[in-house]
Scaffold this motif. Structure first.
Motif, mmCIF file in Angstrom:
data_model
loop_
_atom_site.group_PDB
_atom_site.id
_atom_site.type_symbol
_atom_site.label_atom_id
_atom_site.label_comp_id
_atom_site.label_asym_id
_atom_site.label_seq_id
_atom_site.Cartn_x
_atom_site.Cartn_y
_atom_site.Cartn_z
ATOM 1 N N MET A 20 -5.523 -9.043 6.578
ATOM 2 C CA MET A 20 -4.143 -9.329 6.991
ATOM 3 C C MET A 20 -3.228 -8.229 6.462
ATOM 4 N N TRP A 21 -2.567 -7.535 7.383
ATOM 5 C CA TRP A 21 -1.681 -6.420 7.043
ATOM 6 C C TRP A 21 -0.337 -6.648 7.720
ATOM 7 N N VAL A 22 0.717 -6.634 6.945
ATOM 8 C CA VAL A 22 2.058 -6.872 7.472
ATOM 9 C C VAL A 22 2.813 -5.547 7.534
ATOM 10 N N ASP A 23 3.416 -5.285 8.681
ATOM 11 C CA ASP A 23 4.186 -4.059 8.912
ATOM 12 C C ASP A 23 5.671 -4.417 8.914
ATOM 13 N N VAL A 24 6.445 -3.792 8.053
ATOM 14 C CA VAL A 24 7.901 -3.983 8.036
ATOM 15 C C VAL A 24 8.620 -2.718 8.496
ATOM 16 N N GLY A 25 7.873 -1.805 9.115
ATOM 17 C CA GLY A 25 8.466 -0.570 9.602
ATOM 18 C C GLY A 25 8.570 0.514 8.550
ATOM 19 N N ALA A 26 7.931 0.309 7.414
ATOM 20 C CA ALA A 26 7.986 1.305 6.337
ATOM 21 C C ALA A 26 6.789 2.240 6.429
ATOM 22 N N THR A 27 6.962 3.455 5.936
ATOM 23 C CA THR A 27 5.873 4.440 5.921
ATOM 24 C C THR A 27 5.418 4.762 4.506
ATOM 25 N N SER A 28 5.987 4.101 3.507
ATOM 26 C CA SER A 28 5.575 4.292 2.115
ATOM 27 C C SER A 28 5.911 3.031 1.334
ATOM 28 N N ALA A 29 5.274 2.895 0.167
ATOM 29 C CA ALA A 29 5.546 1.732 -0.672
ATOM 30 C C ALA A 29 7.007 1.715 -1.116
ATOM 31 N N GLY A 30 7.533 2.892 -1.445
ATOM 32 C CA GLY A 30 8.925 2.966 -1.869
ATOM 33 C C GLY A 30 9.884 2.530 -0.771
ATOM 34 N N GLN A 31 9.584 2.923 0.461
ATOM 35 C CA GLN A 31 10.451 2.531 1.572
ATOM 36 C C GLN A 31 10.374 1.029 1.818
ATOM 37 N N ALA A 32 9.175 0.452 1.711
ATOM 38 C CA ALA A 32 9.025 -0.994 1.883
ATOM 39 C C ALA A 32 9.835 -1.750 0.837
ATOM 40 N N THR A 62 0.828 -1.207 0.000
ATOM 41 C CA THR A 62 0.000 0.000 0.000
ATOM 42 C C THR A 62 0.864 1.260 0.000
ATOM 43 N N ASP A 63 0.230 2.380 -0.304
ATOM 44 C CA ASP A 63 0.962 3.647 -0.362
ATOM 45 C C ASP A 63 1.598 4.008 0.971
ATOM 46 N N ASP A 64 0.976 3.552 2.084
ATOM 47 C CA ASP A 64 1.536 3.875 3.392
ATOM 48 C C ASP A 64 2.434 2.767 3.942
ATOM 49 N N GLY A 65 2.877 1.839 3.079
ATOM 50 C CA GLY A 65 3.918 0.893 3.447
ATOM 51 C C GLY A 65 3.476 -0.428 4.012
ATOM 52 N N TYR A 66 2.176 -0.669 4.093
ATOM 53 C CA TYR A 66 1.709 -1.968 4.571
ATOM 54 C C TYR A 66 1.763 -2.998 3.442
ATOM 55 N N ILE A 67 1.906 -4.259 3.831
ATOM 56 C CA ILE A 67 1.988 -5.352 2.860
ATOM 57 C C ILE A 67 0.751 -6.227 2.992
#
Length: 445
Positions: A172-184, A107-112
């Motif tokens: 189901m949403w996975v957080d890898v500590g990113a705040t944007s898709a580019g950062q993920a 997602t745009d806010d970094g969730y997977i």
């Protein structure tokens, strides 16, 4: 798509059924070679189509004890060992893969977001048991990065009219500590990256093993130990041992081996599997029905089947060697398909052992059952049972070096992770003795 705020993650909600509830330090005394293999194999994620890491470890394990082994791999990723020559041609197969997920969206806010592999099959509570759990995501370079699946806060849940259903993969949403898709993506997450629950292997009081995917790995461990023990001079005919990929994805590895080898006999060594309801057995949906400690299980599609053919021969061998063996129920090895499937030889058998909590992060097996399975396979192939040069019961320890005093952190980590339920404190006692300095003596010494 509805954007969600960063959620609070809680793992404790499922702690009562995860292996950490039974935790024993990996450094504590556990059986030898078999346990080392099991630890290495189950701690290596292998989603269907992404078995390369596990296949490499199996090849390395085989080469370590027998550099002369004829080991090959095909373009599907199957690991194949061929021994002997002539007939009969026997094929032993164990699956390498396990159910898991791949990344389907960032997602745009970094969730997977995820898609399950395999997409078919009955896996009760599989999605729910990933809720609030740490996971691993493999990057295109092969490195694994950490993430965590979002879980509903138990403090914010009361009073909510329509809480998200954790069984629905859309929640189901996975957080890898990113705040944007580019950062993920810079961290290493990408579309179709495999995702598996973070895992650690536990030996429970030296009698039981627990780990995610252990029901998908006991066959690999049994076949590696079989090859470690086997006396090739006693083989009759040709033996092909295959560690196959994508069993959960339509049994593709098994199909490939049946096509390539065209065996006279087939023994499949792997978990008993779920199936649709049977009209004559309306409450029978899945195996195993037997409890841990039942020894070797023979999977039959007919719940009322009698030992016959190859399974009858294996039963006779088991009885002669005092190996417990029982019949149980399992679905067919080859799933239904609109495409023609290779012919299974008339002499075929599905061997397994009982598991508790199948297909969950807390799955367990009995160590003796695994040894019984390996004994039966060896007796079947060479008419006798021998043990490896290093016994299963020989300790495989990872002690703190005696010439280096352990730090407080090392001591605490070792002791809190050692299995020691009231009345079963032997492993804690052994851990304490190993951590003591040379000059210290205990009353039991």
């Amino acid at each position: 798509m509805i954007k969600r705020p960063r959620l609070v993650f809680f793992a404790a909600i499922f702690a009562c059924i995860t292996p950490s509830a039974f935790a024993q330090s990996n450094a504590a005394k556990v059986p030898g070679l078999v346990t080392q293999d099991m630890k290495e194999f189950v701690e290596t994620p292998a989603i269907p189509g992404y078995e390369a890491d596990l296949a490499a470890k199996i090849r390395a394990r085989l080469k370590a004890f027998s550099p002369q082994l004829n080991i090959k791999s095909d373009n599907l990723g199957d690991v194949i060992v061929t021994l002997g020559s002539g007939g009969p041609k026997r094929l032993l197969v164990a699956p390498m893969d396990e159910p898991g997920y791949v990344v389907s969206n960032i997602t745009d806010d970094g969730y997977i977001q995820l898609q399950r592999l395999p997409q078919s099959g009955e896996l009760p509570m599989f999605n729910e048991l990933y809720s609030a759990q740490p996971v691993e995501i493999q990057t295109p370079s092969g490195k694994w990065i950490n993430g965590v699946v979002a879980g509903l806060s138990v403090h914010l849940l009361p009073g909510r009219l329509h809480p998200p259903d954790p069984s629905d993969i859309e929640n189901m949403w996975v957080d890898v500590g990113a705040t944007s898709a580019g950062q993920a993506k810079r961290v290493g997450a990408d579309l179709l990256s495999p995702v598996a629950i973070d895992r650690m292997f536990y030996s429970l009081d030296s009698n039981f093993y627990a780990s995610p995917a252990i029901g998908d790995r006991f066959g690999d461990v049994a076949l590696v130990e079989l090859l470690r023990r086997l006396d090739v001079s006693k083989l009759n005919g040709t033996l092909v041992v295959a560690f196959v990929a994508q069993q959960w994805a339509g049994a593709r590895g098994l199909e490939r081996m049946l096509d390539a080898v065209q065996p006279d006999e087939l023994i499949y060594v792997g978990r008993l599997t779920a199936s649709p309801p049977i009209p004559t057995e309306p409450t029978l949906h899945r195996g195993p029905r037997r409890d841990m400690g039942s020894g070797v299980l023979v999977g039959e599609q007919d719940p009322n089947a009698k030992f016959s053919g190859l399974s009858a021969d294996l039963k006779k061998i088991a009885d002669e060697n005092k190996i417990p063996i029982e019949q149980d129920y399992s679905a067919a090895l080859m799933p239904r398909s609109y495409l023609p499937t290779p012919e299974t030889p008339a002499r075929a058998a599905h061997l397994a052992i009982a598991t508790d909590w199948p297909d969950t992060p807390a799955e367990m097996i009995n160590a003796k059952d695994l040894n019984d399975l390996t004994d039966l396979l060896q007796a079947y192939l060479q008419g006798s049972i021998t043990k490896s040069e290093v016994s299963d019961t020989e300790a495989a320890t990872d002690p703190v070096p005696m010439n280096t005093p352990p730090t407080n952190e090392q001591i605490l980590s070792r002791l809190v992770e050692t299995y020691g339920v009231s009345g079963h404190e032997a492993l804690v006692r052994e851990a304490v003795k190993q951590l003591l300095p040379k000059w210290a003596k205990t009353e039991t010494d």
